[in-house]
Motif scaffolding. Structure first.
Motif, PDB file in Angstrom:
ATOM      1  N   ALA A 123       0.814  -1.207   0.128  1.00 36.63           N
ATOM      2  CA  ALA A 123      -0.127   0.124  -0.152  1.00 36.63           C
ATOM      3  C   ALA A 123       0.934   1.191  -0.092  1.00 36.63           C
ATOM      4  N   GLN A 124       1.914   1.158   0.789  1.00 39.83           N
ATOM      5  CA  GLN A 124       2.616   2.408   0.771  1.00 39.83           C
ATOM      6  C   GLN A 124       3.547   2.792  -0.390  1.00 39.83           C
ATOM      7  N   GLN A 125       3.921   1.530  -0.998  1.00 33.20           N
ATOM      8  CA  GLN A 125       4.547   1.785  -2.431  1.00 33.20           C
ATOM      9  C   GLN A 125       3.465   2.155  -3.418  1.00 33.20           C
ATOM     10  N   HIS A 126       2.334   1.776  -3.520  1.00 31.20           N
ATOM     11  CA  HIS A 126       1.273   2.258  -4.497  1.00 31.20           C
ATOM     12  C   HIS A 126       1.159   3.877  -4.096  1.00 31.20           C
ATOM     13  N   LEU A 127       0.957   4.175  -2.796  1.00 26.15           N
ATOM     14  CA  LEU A 127       0.671   5.522  -2.435  1.00 26.15           C
ATOM     15  C   LEU A 127       1.794   6.436  -2.906  1.00 26.15           C
ATOM     16  N   ARG A 128       3.129   5.821  -2.617  1.00 27.55           N
ATOM     17  CA  ARG A 128       4.218   6.812  -2.867  1.00 27.55           C
ATOM     18  C   ARG A 128       4.197   7.051  -4.564  1.00 27.55           C
ATOM     19  N   SER A 129       3.734   6.084  -5.455  1.00 23.67           N
ATOM     20  CA  SER A 129       3.830   6.241  -6.647  1.00 23.67           C
ATOM     21  C   SER A 129       2.617   7.344  -7.098  1.00 23.67           C
ATOM     22  N   VAL A 130       1.659   7.132  -6.474  1.00 27.37           N
ATOM     23  CA  VAL A 130       0.621   8.123  -6.777  1.00 27.37           C
ATOM     24  C   VAL A 130       1.073   9.701  -6.073  1.00 27.37           C
ATOM     25  N   MET A 131       1.519   9.964  -4.921  1.00 29.76           N
ATOM     26  CA  MET A 131       1.594  11.113  -4.330  1.00 29.76           C
ATOM     27  C   MET A 131       2.994  11.765  -5.096  1.00 29.76           C
ATOM     28  N   VAL A 132       3.869  10.981  -5.693  1.00 29.31           N
ATOM     29  CA  VAL A 132       4.910  11.419  -6.569  1.00 29.31           C
ATOM     30  C   VAL A 132       4.485  12.078  -7.617  1.00 29.31           C
ATOM     31  N   SER A 133       3.553  11.436  -8.496  1.00 25.86           N
ATOM     32  CA  SER A 133       2.818  11.861  -9.525  1.00 25.86           C
ATOM     33  C   SER A 133       2.023  13.380  -9.500  1.00 25.86           C
TER      34      SER A 133
END
Ligand SMILES: Cc1cc2nc3c(=O)[nH]c(=O)nc-3n(C[C@H](O)[C@H](O)[C@H](O)COP(=O)(O)O)c2cc1C
Length: 192
Positions: A123-133
Motif C-alpha cells: 500500500a505504501q509503495q502504491h501511495l508513493r507512486s501516486v503522491m509523487v505524480s
C-alpha cells in the motif's frame, strides 16, 4: 519562530484503527518539532467530477486544512495489497479540480502498519507512486511497521525501544525537511 504545522491523515475509518494509534504516537514523538493536526477524511463524499464546480463543504474544509499545512504525514493500512479506498478518495479530492492540486510541493512522510509480515509495504509503495505524480516531496527511506500488541502502549507511546528509535529518526528527518521547505517561497515548489 512558530513550529511547522503538519496535517496528519490516517488511511482508515475504523474506530479502533491501529494506524490512527500509530499516527498519534508519531505526533507525540515529534511534538517539540511540529504542531500536528489530524485531518478527517472519513466524512468526504465519494469523489465525483460532477461536483467539482460546487465542491461539497467537507471537501472545501479538507483542502483548506491541507493548504494551511507545511507538510503531510500519512499513516495507512493496506487493503487488498493496495491503498484503502477511503484514503484514495481523499487523495483524489486533494488533487482536484484541475489547477487546484492541494498536494503539489508539500513534503510528505508515508508510513503505516499491518499485522502482516510486510507491514503495509505494498500500500505504501502504491501511495508513493501516486503522491509523487501529484507533486509531493516525499521523505526518503521506508517505514513498514509490522503491528504487534505493544506497538503503541497504554500511554500512546511507541512501546518497543528499537521501533521507537527507528521511527524517531524518521520523525526528525521529516521535521528537518519540512522546516527547510517551509522556509522557501511556496511558488518555487508548486509546479504541478
Ligand atoms: C478490506 C481489508 C483488506 C485487507 N488487506 C490487507 C492486505 O492486503 N495486507 C495486510 O497486511 N493486511 C490487510 N488487511 C488487514 C489490515 O492490515 C488490518 O485490518 C488492520 O487492522 C487495518 O488497519 P486499521 O486498524 O488502521 O484499520 C485487510 C483488512 C481489510 C478490512
Amino acid at each position: 519562530m512558530p513550529k511547522p504545522c503538519l496535517a496528519v491523515i490516517v488511511g482508515s475509518n475504523r474506530r479502533e484503527s491501529i494506524n490512527r494509534k500509530l499516527a498519534q504516537a508519531l505526533a507525540k514523538l515529534g511534538a517539540d518539532k511540529f504542531d500536528a493536526k489530524t485531518v478527517r477524511i472519513d466524512d468526504l463524499p465519494m469523489y465525483n467530477q460532477d461536483n467539482e464546480g460546487n465542491l461539497p463543504a467537507e471537501v472545501v474544509r479538507f483542502k483548506d486544512e491541507l493548504a494551511r499545512a507545511d507538510g503531510v504525514l500519512i499513516v495507512t493500512p493496506e487493503h487488498d495489497r493496495s491503498i484503502p479506498a477511503v484514503l484514495k478518495n481523499a487523495v483524489d479530492w486533494g488533487a482536484r479540480p484541475w489547477g487546484k492540486n492541494s498536494w503539489a510541493g508539500k513534503p510528505a512522510f508515508i508510513t503505516g502498519t499491518s499485522p502482516g509480515a510486510i507491514g503495509s509495504a505494498i500500500a505504501q509503495q502504491h501511495l508513493r507512486s501516486v503522491m509523487v505524480s501529484l507533486g509531493t516531496i516525499l521523505q526518503g527511506g521506508e517505514a513498514y511497521i509490522t503491528f504487534k500488541p505493544n506497538l503503541v502502549d497504554s500511554e500512546g507511546n511507541i512501546g518497543d525501544e528499537s521501533t521507537r528509535k527507528f521511527l524517531q529518526d524518521f520523525v526528525e528527518q521529516f521535521a528537518s525537511l519540512v522546516g527547510r521547505l517551509s522556509a522557501e517561497p511556496k511558488a518555487e515548489r508548486s509546479a504541478a
